[in-house]
Scaffold this motif. Structure first.
Motif, short mmCIF file in Angstrom:
data_model
loop_
_atom_site.label_atom_id
_atom_site.label_comp_id
_atom_site.label_asym_id
_atom_site.label_seq_id
_atom_site.Cartn_x
_atom_site.Cartn_y
_atom_site.Cartn_z
N VAL A 86 0.85 -1.19 0.00
CA VAL A 86 0.00 0.00 0.00
C VAL A 86 0.89 1.23 0.00
CG1 VAL A 86 -1.70 1.34 1.30
CG2 VAL A 86 -1.90 -1.15 1.17
N ARG A 87 0.53 2.21 -0.81
CA ARG A 87 1.32 3.43 -0.89
C ARG A 87 1.01 4.34 0.30
NH1 ARG A 87 1.42 5.08 -7.38
NH2 ARG A 87 2.35 3.09 -8.08
N VAL A 88 2.06 4.67 1.07
CA VAL A 88 1.93 5.59 2.20
C VAL A 88 2.58 6.91 1.79
CG1 VAL A 88 2.52 6.05 4.61
CG2 VAL A 88 1.97 3.71 3.87
N PRO A 89 1.80 7.98 1.57
CA PRO A 89 2.36 9.26 1.11
C PRO A 89 3.27 9.88 2.18
CG PRO A 89 -0.03 9.19 0.78
CD PRO A 89 0.32 8.03 1.67
N LEU A 90 4.34 10.53 1.73
CA LEU A 90 5.26 11.26 2.60
C LEU A 90 5.27 12.72 2.15
CD1 LEU A 90 8.27 8.76 2.76
CD2 LEU A 90 6.34 8.96 4.33
N PRO A 91 4.28 13.50 2.56
CA PRO A 91 4.17 14.88 2.09
C PRO A 91 5.38 15.72 2.52
CG PRO A 91 2.66 14.47 3.92
CD PRO A 91 3.21 13.14 3.51
N GLY A 92 5.80 16.60 1.61
CA GLY A 92 6.89 17.51 1.92
C GLY A 92 8.28 16.93 1.79
N MET A 93 8.39 15.71 1.32
CA MET A 93 9.69 15.07 1.21
C MET A 93 10.45 15.62 0.00
SD MET A 93 11.31 12.93 3.05
CE MET A 93 9.95 12.19 3.96
N PRO A 94 11.75 15.87 0.13
CA PRO A 94 12.53 16.39 -1.00
C PRO A 94 12.66 15.35 -2.11
CG PRO A 94 13.98 15.82 0.83
CD PRO A 94 12.59 15.72 1.35
N ASP A 95 12.70 15.80 -3.35
CA ASP A 95 12.75 14.89 -4.48
C ASP A 95 14.01 14.03 -4.50
OD1 ASP A 95 10.31 15.69 -5.42
OD2 ASP A 95 11.09 17.04 -6.96
N ASN A 96 15.09 14.49 -3.87
CA ASN A 96 16.34 13.74 -3.97
C ASN A 96 16.33 12.43 -3.20
OD1 ASN A 96 16.41 14.91 -1.43
ND2 ASN A 96 18.57 15.49 -1.54
N VAL A 97 15.25 12.14 -2.45
CA VAL A 97 15.18 10.85 -1.75
C VAL A 97 14.60 9.75 -2.65
CG1 VAL A 97 14.91 12.00 0.47
CG2 VAL A 97 12.87 11.19 -0.74
N VAL A 98 14.04 10.14 -3.78
CA VAL A 98 13.42 9.15 -4.67
C VAL A 98 14.49 8.18 -5.15
CG1 VAL A 98 12.23 8.80 -6.86
CG2 VAL A 98 11.60 10.72 -5.38
N GLY A 99 14.23 6.89 -4.96
CA GLY A 99 15.17 5.85 -5.37
C GLY A 99 16.32 5.64 -4.41
N GLN A 100 16.35 6.40 -3.31
CA GLN A 100 17.45 6.30 -2.33
C GLN A 100 17.11 5.25 -1.27
OE1 GLN A 100 18.47 10.10 -0.56
NE2 GLN A 100 19.38 9.16 1.25
N ALA A 101 18.11 4.49 -0.85
CA ALA A 101 17.90 3.52 0.24
C ALA A 101 17.74 4.28 1.55
CB ALA A 101 19.08 2.57 0.32
N CYS A 102 16.58 4.16 2.17
CA CYS A 102 16.25 4.92 3.39
C CYS A 102 15.69 3.98 4.45
CB CYS A 102 15.21 6.00 3.07
SG CYS A 102 15.76 7.29 1.93
N VAL A 103 15.51 4.54 5.63
CA VAL A 103 14.82 3.85 6.72
C VAL A 103 13.71 4.77 7.20
CG1 VAL A 103 15.00 2.89 9.05
CG2 VAL A 103 16.88 2.56 7.42
#
Length: 370
Positions: free
Chosen positions: A260-277
């Motif tokens: 299920v897609r959980v939106p993360l409003p206000g997140m910077p575009d540079n996190v797209v495709g980045q390995a995060c926690v």
């Protein structure tokens, strides 16, 4: 005015560096809590300030004066350490009165000073007892009372409530700040209890491996932890941490949990495709009906009532565990399939490689890794 300044302090024991280039300022009248796991260097730091041990490098300034090479008895500090250090041949009363006796206070002042702190710490009924007749909790409170009795301008407290029973510890979290404020003392307080740190500190310095990893108000530490390690230290139950790779669609940036897609409003575009926690506090997850938009399917594994709250262990479709916390008495599923709701605005995002905060909870404010 700054009461205590530590400048580039280094302390080594043979090849082990216990404190590593540590600097710290404590303002006049402030209560600063040193918080961190065992072995972080908290007690060593307190002993350096007290003058019990000497630094290998750096300076210690108290009230603007360099006290690095000044003997402990001339630093004007009140101390209460874990090992009590009570005079065995003296009664509890005389132990508490010792700093007042040393300054040649009047008998009336000694009686009033001892009585005030003894009553607050609930040891007024054992003042005639010697240390061998006291329980560990009473010994610890006697040592704390002795430190408080002389109203020193700088007070060092090393986990003084560790051996106190749960009820009294809770009461002291409420009463001790009022007493310290009434004395106008500057306090450095060591604890491994995050609730104690949050309740007592004007600011908290989080220590690990001989360094200060973050310093700020309790609210700043809880709501904007500098990294994953600090986020994990604050909260009961602990924060949920899931590996994610943020993606973006027409609605904005999101992560997938149980497909299920959980939106993360206000997140910077540079996190797209980045390995995060992603970090999700258990109290930020709520049970929901399957008809609610964004409801995430899970399986309830176990439920544990914990007095004021109920903690539920759930498992996502991808077999990742989450803890859900809700107020006691609030209805919720006990077992089987169910659904949860995660508000993306209340989540943290950390860089997986460094552990550094990308975005703190509740805002669109970015952290150091953004």
């Amino acid at each position: 005015m700054t009461t205590l300044q530590l400048k580039n302090i280094v302390k080594r024991y043979k090849t082990n560096t216990v404190l590593d280039d540590l600097s710290l300022d404590v303002a006049d009248g402030e209560t600063l809590v040193l918080f961190g796991p065992s072995g972080a260097g908290k007690t060593v730091l307190l002993r350096l300030v007290a003058g019990v041990i000497d630094p290998d490098e750096g300076k210690i300034l108290i009230g603007g004066e360099d006290m690095t090479d000044v003997d402990a008895e001339h630093r004007g500090i009140g101390m209460a350490f874990q090992n009590f250090a009570l005079f065995p041949h003296m009664s509890a009363h005389d132990n508490i009165a010792s700093p007042l006796t040393a300054t040649r206070s009047s008998a009336e002042a000694i009686k009033a000073g001892v009585g005030k702190v003894a009553k607050l710490l609930k040891i007024d009924h054992v003042l005639s007892h010697h240390p061998k007749a006291l329980s560990n909790g009473q010994k610890q409170r006697t040592a704390l009372a002795r430190a408080l009795a002389g109203s020193p301008p700088l007070l060092l407290l090393d986990d003084p409530l560790r051996n106190v029973d749960a009820k009294l510890r809770f009461e002291m979290r409420l009463e001790l700040p009022r007493l310290l404020a009434s004395q106008g003392a500057t306090v450095v307080y060591v604890t491994q209890d995050y609730k104690e740190a949050m309740a007592l500190g004007d600011r908290i310095a989080v220590m690990a491996n001989g360094k200060i990893r973050q310093i700020g108000t309790p609210e700043e530490i809880y709501n904007a932890p500098a990294d994953i390690g600090i986020a994990s230290l604050f909260g009961d139950p602990t924060i949920n941490l899931l590996d994610v790779v943020p993606q973006k669609d027409a609605g904005g940036i999101y992560v997938e949990i149980s497909k299920v897609r959980v939106p993360l409003p206000g997140m910077p575009d540079n996190v797209v495709g980045q390995a995060c926690v992603i970090g999700i506090r258990p109290e930020s997850i709520t049970f929901a009906k399957d008809t609610v938009k964004g409801a995430v399917p899970i399986e309830v594994e176990a439920e544990t009532p914990l007095n004021e709250k109920t903690v539920t262990l759930v498992v996502t479709v991808g077999k990742r565990e989450l803890l859900v916390s809700r107020p006691a008495g609030t209805p919720g599923p006990v077992s089987g399939p169910a659904f949860i709701l995660i508000d993306g605005k209340t989540t943290f995002l950390f860089d997986k490689a460094s552990g550094a905060l990308i975005r703190k909870a509740g805002t669109t404010e970015q952290g150091v890794a953004a």
